[in-house]
Design an enzyme around this catalytic site. Structure first.
Site, PDB file in Angstrom:
ATOM      1  N   ASP A   1     -16.688   4.984  14.236  1.00 13.33           N
ATOM      2  CA  ASP A   1     -15.496   4.940  13.389  1.00 13.33           C
ATOM      3  C   ASP A   1     -14.967   3.504  13.279  1.00 13.33           C
ATOM      4  OD1 ASP A   1     -13.185   5.316  11.973  1.00 13.33           O
ATOM      5  OD2 ASP A   1     -12.424   6.956  13.221  1.00 13.33           O
TER       6      ASP A   1
ATOM      7  N   LYS B   1      -5.669  10.544   1.046  1.00 11.86           N
ATOM      8  CA  LYS B   1      -5.716   9.168   1.548  1.00 11.86           C
ATOM      9  C   LYS B   1      -6.997   8.550   0.995  1.00 11.86           C
ATOM     10  CE  LYS B   1      -6.586   6.882   6.006  1.00 11.86           C
ATOM     11  NZ  LYS B   1      -6.727   7.112   7.460  1.00 11.86           N
TER      12      LYS B   1
ATOM     13  N   GLU C   1       0.833  -1.211   0.000  1.00 10.88           N
ATOM     14  CA  GLU C   1       0.000   0.000   0.000  1.00 10.88           C
ATOM     15  C   GLU C   1       0.863   1.255   0.000  1.00 10.88           C
ATOM     16  OE1 GLU C   1      -1.564   1.659   3.545  1.00 10.88           O
ATOM     17  OE2 GLU C   1      -1.032  -0.061   4.769  1.00 10.88           O
TER      18      GLU C   1
ATOM     19  N   VAL D   1      -5.356   0.153   2.986  1.00  7.81           N
ATOM     20  CA  VAL D   1      -5.468  -1.307   2.859  1.00  7.81           C
ATOM     21  C   VAL D   1      -6.685  -1.652   1.995  1.00  7.81           C
ATOM     22  CG1 VAL D   1      -5.964  -3.436   4.137  1.00  7.81           C
ATOM     23  CG2 VAL D   1      -4.244  -1.822   5.003  1.00  7.81           C
TER      24      VAL D   1
ATOM     25  N   LYS E   1      -3.820  -2.356  14.388  1.00  7.92           N
ATOM     26  CA  LYS E   1      -2.977  -1.442  15.161  1.00  7.92           C
ATOM     27  C   LYS E   1      -3.456  -1.339  16.600  1.00  7.92           C
ATOM     28  CE  LYS E   1      -3.085   1.741  11.917  1.00  7.92           C
ATOM     29  NZ  LYS E   1      -3.048   1.315  10.542  1.00  7.92           N
TER      30      LYS E   1
ATOM     31  N   SER F   1     -12.963   1.162  10.383  1.00 11.67           N
ATOM     32  CA  SER F   1     -12.253   1.266   9.109  1.00 11.67           C
ATOM     33  C   SER F   1     -12.913   0.446   8.012  1.00 11.67           C
ATOM     34  CB  SER F   1     -10.810   0.803   9.290  1.00 11.67           C
ATOM     35  OG  SER F   1     -10.149   0.791   8.037  1.00 11.67           O
ATOM     36  N   ALA F   2     -12.893   0.998   6.810  1.00 15.87           N
ATOM     37  CA  ALA F   2     -13.382   0.270   5.629  1.00 15.87           C
ATOM     38  C   ALA F   2     -12.509  -0.947   5.326  1.00 15.87           C
ATOM     39  CB  ALA F   2     -13.418   1.205   4.427  1.00 15.87           C
ATOM     40  N   ASP F   3     -11.332  -1.034   5.951  1.00 15.95           N
ATOM     41  CA  ASP F   3     -10.466  -2.207   5.737  1.00 15.95           C
ATOM     42  C   ASP F   3     -11.186  -3.508   6.109  1.00 15.95           C
ATOM     43  OD1 ASP F   3      -8.549  -0.315   5.144  1.00 15.95           O
ATOM     44  OD2 ASP F   3      -7.279  -0.725   6.883  1.00 15.95           O
TER      45      ASP F   3
END
Ligand code: PSU
Ligand code: MN
Length: 301
Positions: A138, A86, A25, A106, A159, A140-142
């Site tokens: 919140d 981003k 990435e 990602v 993380k 993540s779309a990951d």
């Protein structure tokens, strides 16, 4: 109708020769590490993949095209730029259609890798459920991408700035296999052990590749998350990191940091609060993930 893919010379040759390719990435370069360590790391990680017998394909959006593989000049330009967008799943098509340049997360890198026929991708850590997500929503779309796009992602776990239990609950709900490599517990990015049991464990790249293939045979959408612990000599113990993570999270909430800015803000504050130790560990874990991803890609040929 075909996607606007632009392959680097190295990747064109790798595709023609049927060589194993590993996607990388670019958000980790533009938003995850400071210059010049970001470009140095990007180059070292690419070389790690070559040394392991595969070909690295760093993905980024440039002037309205999906670049699969960046040449050294493109890598340097991206790493030095301070205003790069981003781009995640939600932004990708708009950015391409309007001729923008941007770094892929990602999620976006998985989409691009899949379009390019690349099945394995190495990074540092995936995005996940943020702490306080019950208020901020919140997530993540990951996570959603891992549920829909058939790419095996090698990371050092989610993380440690995230809410790890919630992240792994949502991954399970969305049917994403989470495979710890070589241990029974999930790693926590900068540290080897989160204390949480791993849903699945693999001890070889061949097992991970076989599972990737079997998902295809079963017609299951989505990829796999390989949680590869940071090498022991590079880890930062969770109890040392925790006060710095808490401090960074407190500052983020005091300053009203939200949405896309949260992850980059936390990473850069933790870098400052640990006097750069978090970055040294981050580099070591990405390199470790690149090597494992190369081994998996070789098994998938
Ligand atoms: N891993 C790192 N550093 C990073 C990231 C991952 O070691 O900067 C990036 C990835 O691109 C990941 C993104 O997809 O952070 C997650 O951002 P968000 O939480 O906004 O989805
Ligand atoms: Mn987010």
């Amino acid at each position: 109708m075909t996607a606007p893919l632009k392959f680097s010379t190295e990747i064109q040759a790798a595709r023609a020769a049927g060589q194993p390719i590993v996607a990388l990435e670019s958000t980790i370069i533009t938003h995850g590490m400071p210059y010049p360590q970001n470009v140095e790391t990007a180059k070292v990680v690419e070389q790690d993949i070559r040394d392991a017998g595969a070909v690295p394909a760093t993905v980024a959006i440039m002037a309205g095209a999906i670049h699969i593989g960046l040449n050294p000049d493109e890598l340097e330009t991206l790493a030095q730029a301070s205003d790069v967008a981003k781009l995640s799943r939600a932004d990708l098509a708009f950015a391409l259609a309007t001729g923008q340049t941007g770094a892929t997360t990602v999620a976006a890198t998985m989409i691009c890798a899949n379009l390019a026929g690349i099945q394995v991708f190495a990074t540092g850590g995936i995005g996940g459920v943020h702490r306080g997500a019950e208020h901020s929503f919140d997530i993540s779309a990951d996570i959603e991408e891992l549920a829909q796009t058939p790419v095996t992602v090698v990371a050092a776990g989610a993380k440690a700035i995230l809410d790890l239990p919630k992240t792994y609950e949502v991954l399970e709900t969305r049917g994403v296999p989470v495979i710890a490599f070589g241990q029974d517990t999930l790693p926590a990015f900068w540290s080897r052990d989160s204390g949480m049991p791993a849903p699945l464990r693999a001890d070889t790249a061949a097992e991970i590749a076989a599972s990737h293939k079997m998902r295809g045979q079963l017609g299951l959408p989505g990829g796999q998350l390989v949680a590869n612990p940071i090498p022991a000599n590079a880890e930062i113990l969770a109890e040392i990191l925790q006060p710095h993570i808490d401090q960074a999270l407190l500052e983020a909430s005091q300053q009203g940091i939200s949405a896309k800015l949260v992850t980059p803000f936390l990473l850069s504050r933790i870098f400052e609060l640990t006097d750069g130790a978090s970055l040294t560990a981050n580099i070591a874990l990405v390199r470790n993930n690149a090597k494992l991803a190369a081994a998996i890609a070789k098994e998938l040929i």
